[in-house]
Design a protein around this motif. Structure first.
Motif, PDB file in Angstrom:
ATOM      1  N   THR A 164      -2.518  -1.907  -6.450  1.00 40.92           N
ATOM      2  CA  THR A 164      -2.474  -3.300  -5.603  1.00 40.92           C
ATOM      3  C   THR A 164      -2.079  -2.262  -4.152  1.00 40.92           C
ATOM      4  O   THR A 164      -1.169  -2.780  -3.644  1.00 40.92           O
ATOM      5  N   GLN A 168      -0.505  -3.551  -0.726  1.00 39.44           N
ATOM      6  CA  GLN A 168       1.540  -3.860  -0.253  1.00 39.44           C
ATOM      7  C   GLN A 168       1.549  -2.969   0.545  1.00 39.44           C
ATOM      8  O   GLN A 168       1.981  -3.308   1.309  1.00 39.44           O
ATOM      9  N   SER A 174       6.849  -5.153   4.370  1.00 40.82           N
ATOM     10  CA  SER A 174       7.031  -4.614   2.549  1.00 40.82           C
ATOM     11  C   SER A 174       7.749  -2.870   2.392  1.00 40.82           C
ATOM     12  O   SER A 174       7.723  -2.108   3.347  1.00 40.82           O
TER      13      SER A 174
END
Length: 405
Positions: A164, A168, A174
């Motif tokens: 991921t 991300q 983020s």
């Protein structure tokens, strides 16, 4: 030719450590001579770069990357000015130069330790900057990759334990997104600090997320969907040129091609013509010269179809050895020169010669004095098809017959 015979005599002496050759010794090995020896000139062409606002010098380099393909290929070596088999961070040294008396035409370097958390207090980064300035002063071409650490797990480039990571990074705001942008910001600071003796920004061929078609990197095919990789590529380039105003980068892609493939193989996970300037290829094919020849042919055809310069951005055999482990004496002419002659590509870049003064390992891909293949490398150098530092035209002035938009 008498001068070439004289030069070869001195080069043979160099291999036995008797003399130290300087650039003046290679007066017969220059770009003008090679241009006269090779018939035909490429037709006038209009090229389009990813960054329409690229600096004049960057567009000029791009024009010459295209035009030089009709003359031969530039020889390159990763970290060649930074360290060699028996030395590290010594100014004006080069394993290649010590064998043939001339520097590589292409200087390859890694930007990862400039960008990620290893940048803090890293003394090697000053040497990276110094060697880039030295290469530019001689008119050589600089190309950079980035073995970036994993920004989520803290592992290295080959840590693909979390599928991921790219997802991300692409999530605006983020933790991974903010962290990765800070890494890109350090790249911005570095490349915009690189200026030539006239105060102009030094163009860099930048190939982020290299070997993206393989599975082992956190940005590779096992960790990202095609859509995620393409979005990651576009995000990075848009951030650098649009948000940060970096205009001295030429964007190169470099799929991994170890076995014979097709043009479609080279375009696997292609971000689009508007997001790629230079089509590279990382080829660790061993002695499968047939695969290399096929892939280089495809690369050269893609160059003409897409009107983009192309080249082999990494290659070599660790230890320059044959399958039986013995040193390969004719490696340079048999495995590099012969499969590529007659195919229009701009460069062939060998991977690094690790600093290993005790010679306890075999992690080297280029020549050095004392290796069995050194004399063959002299023959490789003497070929009218190979281009080294002193063979280069003025790479940072616009090539005749080429327009870059």
């Amino acid at each position: 030719m008498q001068m070439r015979k004289i030069k070869l005599f001195f080069l043979i002496i160099i291999l036995f450590g008797a003399v130290s050759c300087t650039k003046d010794d290679s007066s017969s090995h220059n770009g003008e001579e090679k241009e006269e020896e090779i018939d035909g000139e490429p037709e006038a062409v209009i090229l389009k770069m990813v960054d329409a606002s690229a600096t004049l010098e960057t567009k000029a380099l791009y024009s010459n990357l295209w035009k030089i393909q009709s003359k031969g290929f530039m020889f390159g070596h990763h970290d060649d000015l930074l360290y060699g088999r028996d030395w590290i961070t010594e100014q004006n040294r080069s394993d290649v130069k010590e064998v043939v008396g001339d520097y590589p035409a292409v200087y390859s370097i890694d930007f990862a330790e400039i960008m990620d958390e290893r940048s803090e207090g890293n003394s090697m980064n000053e040497h990276r900057k110094r060697t880039i300035l030295e290469a530019r002063r001689r008119g050589e071409v600089i190309i950079a990759n980035a073995h970036l650490n994993n920004p989520v797990t803290g592992g290295d480039s080959w840590d693909n334990s979390d599928p991921t990571v790219v997802r991300q990074i692409l999530e605006n705001g983020s933790e991974a997104n903010i962290k990765f942008k800070s890494w890109l910001d350090k790249l911005v600071s570095f490349v915009t600090s690189l200026k030539d003796d006239n105060g102009n920004l030094i163009p860099i061929i930048f190939r982020p997320y290299h070997e993206h078609t393989q599975s082992w990197s956190w940005w590779g095919s096992s960790n990202t969907t095609q859509q995620e990789f393409i979005a990651f590529w576009k995000f990075s380039i848009d951030y650098l040129k649009n948000e940060k105003g970096v205009h001295n980068l030429i964007y190169a892609i470099s799929p991994q091609m170890d076995v014979a493939g097709t043009k479609a193989s080279l375009l696997y996970r292609w971000p689009g013509d508007d997001y790629v300037d230079f089509i590279g290829m990382d080829s660790y094919h061993g002695t499968n010269s047939t695969a290399l020849a096929i892939n280089v042919k495809n690369l050269a055809e893609l160059s003409q179809e897409k009107k983009k310069p192309v080249g082999i951005t990494e290659t070599g055999i660790e230890g320059v050895r044959q399958g039986n482990g013995q040193e390969y004496a004719e490696y340079w002419t048999e495995e590099i020169l012969n499969p590529i002659v007659g195919k229009n590509i701009s460069m062939v870049v060998m991977w690094r010669n690790k600093y290993d003064p005790t010679h306890s390992g075999h992690h080297f891909y280029g020549p050095y004095i004392g290796h069995t293949s050194a004399s063959d490398f002299v023959e490789f150098y003497e070929s009218s098809f190979t281009l080294f530092s002193m063979d280069l035209p003025k790479m940072y002035e616009m090539a005749e017959g080429v327009t870059v938009n």
